[in-house]
Design an enzyme around this catalytic site. Structure first.
Site, PDB file in Angstrom:
ATOM      1  N   HIS A  20      -3.945  -9.276  -3.659  1.00  0.00           N
ATOM      2  CA  HIS A  20      -3.539  -9.102  -2.257  1.00  0.00           C
ATOM      3  C   HIS A  20      -4.347  -8.022  -1.536  1.00  0.00           C
ATOM      4  CE1 HIS A  20       0.065 -11.755  -2.213  1.00  0.00           C
ATOM      5  NE2 HIS A  20      -0.063 -11.592  -3.513  1.00  0.00           N
ATOM      6  N   ASP A  33      -8.486  -3.420   4.306  1.00  0.00           N
ATOM      7  CA  ASP A  33      -7.213  -4.103   4.098  1.00  0.00           C
ATOM      8  C   ASP A  33      -7.482  -5.450   3.475  1.00  0.00           C
ATOM      9  OD1 ASP A  33      -4.447  -4.520   4.281  1.00  0.00           O
ATOM     10  OD2 ASP A  33      -4.390  -3.630   6.278  1.00  0.00           O
TER      11      ASP A  33
END
Ligand code: ADQ
Length: 459
Positions: A154, A362
């Site tokens: 992730h 991110d």
């Protein structure tokens, strides 16, 4: 259809409403096929009572394993949070490398692998999530598991030389090679991972993102994660959303709203964002008194020193801007260190003229997609997006910024505030197409069908 086994450090809580899109998506995949959701119970218990909690919800079995205080400290806080998280987000300077913490991480992966293996049946397919479980596939293999195992990361996979800074990266790499399919958020992550395996471990590149490494053939591919845009749009129009927007609207007296919503984390670029907003006011006298920044960032992982430093820095930066520019009836930056329901957030996204999503690094950043999905199609706001968020790879009609360039970000916010409606609508439509094309259902279906294809080939 084979049964699905999902392993993730945190799971949805059995019996409770699923908090986010990801938990819903995995829950649906499990409900469709039946299977087991395995993870940490969230409980910290003495070694003598350490066990595994079993619950059933529909055709999903939850198997939740406890941690001891020492495991929670070593595996979770010290290794996953203080070594892996910073390195995956390019903050080697903040990482703390400690052999004992690594041993604890490896031991928890070993114990969890043993526990999970006992719940698996030969025809199952297995999907492991995130950096807490890099060694779980290898442990399942050691227990004798021969079927397919998929893994999804992730967070970003950093440049090879950054990953190689981890003192135990060889061991982690061997662990990752035990998976058959490795899913990443972006093509950049896939490229970094393959380059790392080639440069550090002599991997041989085959076709379709496959590589041969550590005597196995594995496949790396991008599966950009998404949201459920219709759900977010519905939430943005809910009563709760409207009430929240009205409350904030009254407080800012219908001045233009610029919004940021993040977990408080050093990867999110919050200091730079506050500086950029300060620069906007420094350089544009006409905007003083006419625009508000609301930053929502509830503290996470406060026990880690780096987060306390971040909190202090944010207070100082907001204090500087507010000290310089506040007036009797206007405070430029409102910093809210608490969390709000998804409906309230959707309502505030819809109210905001500008959504600031400017992480330094991110994995994807789902807030960017939620901001877009919450907009009024007739009069949408503008997304200002960091080029280092995974989302930027496919959301080119956002105003893309380098979060380290404070002046550039200030310019982008000004441009967003001044953008004519026609251009806003045009950009928003293209963003919304992308949010729909890669929604959360597409993400899970494409990952699982690719994994099943590989399982079929294994026979
Ligand atoms: P996160 O770092 O948590 O997730 P993000 O993807 O932006 O980051 O958010 C995940 C969810 O948390 C979203 O639904 C968002 O609305 C919610 N959220 C974030 N801040 C919040 C706040 N202040 N209050 C309430 N809710 C908030 C990790 C990776 C990301 C990756 C996701 C999914 O770091 O890069 O996109 O996993 O893979």
């Amino acid at each position: 259809m084979s049964r699905l086994i999902v392993a993730s450090n945190r799971t949805a809580t059995p019996g409770e409403e699923r908090a986010g899109g990801l938990a819903v998506a995995l829950g649906e995949a499990l409900a469709e096929r039946g299977g087991v959701w395995f993870g940490w119970s969230g409980e910290i218990v003495p070694r003598e009572t350490r066990g595994i909690r079993l619950f059933v919800e529909g055709n999903t079995d939850f198997a939740l394993a406890d941690l001891t205080a020492a495991e929670h400290q070593g595996y979770y806080l010290d290794y996953a949070n203080r070594a892996l998280w910073p390195v995956f987000h390019y903050r080697v300077d903040l990482a703390v490398f400690d052999d004992e913490a690594f041993e604890s991480y490896a031991a928890v992966n070993r114990r969890f692998g043993r526990l999970l293996y006992q719940l698996m049946r030969p025809e199952d397919i297995v999907w492991v999530h995130d950096f807490h479980f890099l060694l779980l596939g290898d442990e399942l293999r050691d227990n004798g598991w021969r079927g397919a195992i998929g893994f999804f990361l992730h967070v970003p996979f950093p440049a090879p030389e950054v990953f190689a800074a981890l003192p135990h990266h060889h061991r982690l790499a061997r662990g990752m090679a035990a998976f058959d399919l490795l899913g990443f958020q972006t093509a950049r992550d896939v490229g970094n991972f393959i380059r790392y395996m080639v440069e550090e471990h002599g991997a041989e590149r085959l076709e379709d993102g496959r590589i041969r490494v550590f005597h196995r053939v594995i496949r790396a591919q991008a599966f950009p994660i998404g949201i459920d845009p219709d759900e977010v749009a519905r939430m943005a129009e809910s009563e709760e959303a409207r009430a929240a927007a009205n409350r904030l609207g009254r407080m800012i007296e219908n001045r233009a709203l610029v919004i940021g919503v993040d977990r408080m984390d050093y990867s999110k670029g919050l200091p730079q964002r506050l500086q950029a907003f300060g620069r906007l006011l420094d350089d544009n006298e006409n905007l003083r008194g006419r625009v508000n920044l609301v930053q929502i960032a509830p503290p996470s992982r406060e026990s880690v020193e780096a987060y306390m430093d971040l909190r202090e820095e944010l207070d100082r930066l907001a204090g500087r801007v507010n000290g310089d520019y506040s007036d009797l009836d206007w405070t430029p930056i409102r910093y809210l260190a608490r969390s709000y329901s998804r409906e309230v957030l959707a309502g505030l996204f819809r109210l905001a003229r500008v959504g600031l999503v400017t992480p330094l690094h991110d994995g994807m950043n789902l807030v960017a997609k939620e901001y877009v999905a919450a907009q009024d199609p007739e009069d949408p706001g503008v997304l200002v997006l960091s080029e280092f968020a995974g989302a930027a790879e496919r959301m080119e009609t956002a105003l893309l910024v380098n979060p380290h360039d404070v002046g550039g970000m200030a310019d982008a916010i000004r441009r967003a505030l001044e953008m004519p409606r026609e251009e806003r609508v045009e950009r928003w439509k293209a963003l919304m197409d992308e949010v729909r094309d890669h929604d959360i259902a597409v993400w899970r279906q494409s990952f699982l069908s690719t994994l099943e294809g590989l399982a079929g080939e294994r026979g």
